[in-house]
Design an enzyme around this catalytic site. Structure first.
Site, PDB file in Angstrom:
ATOM      1  N   CYS A  81      43.172  45.545  44.760  1.00  0.00           N
ATOM      2  CA  CYS A  81      44.353  45.770  45.599  1.00  0.00           C
ATOM      3  C   CYS A  81      45.249  44.545  45.688  1.00  0.00           C
ATOM      4  O   CYS A  81      46.473  44.660  45.706  1.00  0.00           O
ATOM      5  CB  CYS A  81      43.932  46.229  46.992  1.00  0.00           C
ATOM      6  N   HIS A  99      41.873  44.578  52.601  1.00  0.00           N
ATOM      7  CA  HIS A  99      42.783  45.305  51.715  1.00  0.00           C
ATOM      8  C   HIS A  99      44.158  44.655  51.742  1.00  0.00           C
ATOM      9  O   HIS A  99      44.615  44.181  52.793  1.00  0.00           O
ATOM     10  CB  HIS A  99      42.886  46.755  52.186  1.00  0.00           C
ATOM     11  N   ASN A 130      50.953  51.612  49.370  1.00  0.00           N
ATOM     12  CA  ASN A 130      49.539  51.408  49.085  1.00  0.00           C
ATOM     13  C   ASN A 130      49.306  51.459  47.573  1.00  0.00           C
ATOM     14  O   ASN A 130      50.242  51.666  46.795  1.00  0.00           O
ATOM     15  CB  ASN A 130      48.705  52.466  49.811  1.00  0.00           C
TER      16      ASN A 130
END
Length: 445
Positions: A69, A364, A386
């Site tokens: 991520c 994250h 995202n």
């Protein structure tokens, strides 16, 4: 003094669990699960995904079954600029697999460096145990992706596409970490038997040659030079020939990465605000840029992010993506799951308490692409790009309430020009405090 649970206590507890409210809650929870039984629709209704500042950043990417991520978030902020510069369609991406290859290679060398630096420490020391528990993993930090790009550049995904292992990395990581621990045995034994520095260096170089071959077999050989061919949104064909990953970054991204700094909010007593911090044994590129954080109050951190969004630039940021997140609705909002009401308990803690007691840390990284401001220019909610594909949230985008950001956001990356001269001087000129390897601010997104 020990205190076992007695039979009488169990009988009393059972009696207390027979109230009408508890019975209703039990029926709902056993049938539907904790989150569905405690779901608060009012929170959804209060966070409609419309924003007064809304950057057009295109389709979301998908990190799939990998922990990349932090790479996706960083490369997404850069591809936004490339997409606008070259008038590319929303499918354009930079290669996350390319930076993944070099991250794995550099992390192996970084691990060897830490193994040698701790070779005289006992195996059961906390530092060595921490090192051997996870020799390397997929996660990383902003400064770590900067270190990679400064050394290796970037390439389009079309030039170095995804592999099976980059999209689903667990199998590779298990194999790779076993190999690294095997090498750690050899390196520690060389130090124990007082091998010469030349012998240690030769052994380490031989190990790195094996590592490179493993990576090349697993992910594919990374490009040295390449041609970049594309059609813009007007369907005009264009091509740039003989590029290297470094010249591609210079020509199409062109960022001065030294101007982008990590701002954190860690409200614990051991980390005063307006000070900088490093984390021991945290990094990837030996000799490259090291992880460095500037700690500020949460409202200050938010103001920097808003200023950069107003300037039309998206913002890399890091959060704890575990609590109070509804993936279906694409909502990060405190109270979306009213579990305390469901169970008739109190589990609230301050942000500092959650950090200090191991209940929260950054897990994250994503990208801020918008914010909804009230009449006083204060944030109500935030738009988040995202990297879980278009099926999560609203076409891959999430809405984050401002109170959730206060509680679970830990980091943003912004340009120095938005900090003010005093904080820039602190970041540039003060010696960072070194944190332990297991400090929560050393968590990898």
């Amino acid at each position: 003094m020990s205190s076992e649970i007695t039979q009488q206590q169990r009988a009393n507890f059972k009696k207390l669990a027979q109230s009408p409210l508890t019975t209703i809650a039990r029926r709902a929870t056993t049938k539907n699960g904790i989150h569905n039984a405690s779901f608060n629709q009012d929170i959804v209704n209060a966070n409609v995904p419309t924003f007064s500042i809304d950057l057009n950043t295109g389709k979301v990417a998908n990190q799939k079954q990998s922990g990349r991520c932090w790479m996706f978030a960083a490369l997404n902020t850069m591809r936004h600029d490339i997409k606008d510069l070259l008038h590319l369609d929303s499918d354009f991406q930079l290669s996350q697999s390319y930076t993944f290859f070099w991250d794995k290679f550099e992390k192996a060398n970084y691990f060897y460096e830490n193994v040698l630096n701790t070779a005289n420490d006992p195996l059961d020391s906390r530092k060595v145990s921490f090192l051997m528990a996870t020799p390397q993993q997929d996660g990383g930090q902003w400064d770590m992706i900067v270190a990679l790009i400064e050394k290796y550049g970037v390439v389009p995904q079309s030039v170095y596409p995804e592999s099976s292992a980059s999209s689903a990395s667990r199998e590779f990581n298990t194999t790779f970490n076993t190999l690294l621990r095997h090498d750690a045995v050899i390196l520690r034994e060389l130090v124990t038997h007082q091998a010469t520095q030349s012998d240690i260096d030769h052994t380490r170089e031989d190990m790195l040659a094996h590592i490179y071959r493993v990576l090349s077999i697993t992910f594919g050989e990374p490009p040295v030079t390449f041609d970049f061919a594309y059609r813009d949104t007007e369907k005009q064909f264009k091509v740039e020939r003989g590029l290297t990953p470094q010249t591609y970054f210079e020509k199409f991204v062109g960022w001065d990465l030294s101007e982008y700094v990590s701002i954190i909010n860690a409200p614990t007593s051991d980390k005063p605000y307006n000070a900088t911090y490093n984390v021991d044994m945290l990094g990837n590129v030996v000799g490259g840029r090291q992880v460095k954080h500037l700690n500020v109050p949460i409202e200050t951190m938010k103001s920097f992010a808003i200023t950069q969004l107003k300037a039309g630039k998206s913002v890399w940021f890091g959060v704890d993506m575990g609590p109070q997140v509804d993936r279906t609705n694409g909502l990060m909002a405190d109270g979306i799951f009213a579990t305390d009401d469901l169970f008739q308990v109190h589990s609230d803690m301050t942000k500092a308490q959650r950090l200090a007691y191991g209940d929260s840390l950054m897990t994250h990284a994503m990208v801020l692409t918008g914010v909804d401001l009230d009449e006083n220019d204060q944030p109500i909610k935030w738009q988040v790009e995202n990297s879980w594909g278009e099926k999560a949230g609203k076409n891959g985008y999430f809405t984050m309430s401002d109170d959730w950001m206060s509680e679970y956001a830990y980091q943003v990356v912004v340009k120095k020009e938005y900090l003010g001269s005093e904080l820039v001087a602190i970041y540039d000129n003060t010696t960072p405090t070194l944190l332990a390897p297991w400090d929560p601010m050393g968590a990898l997104a």
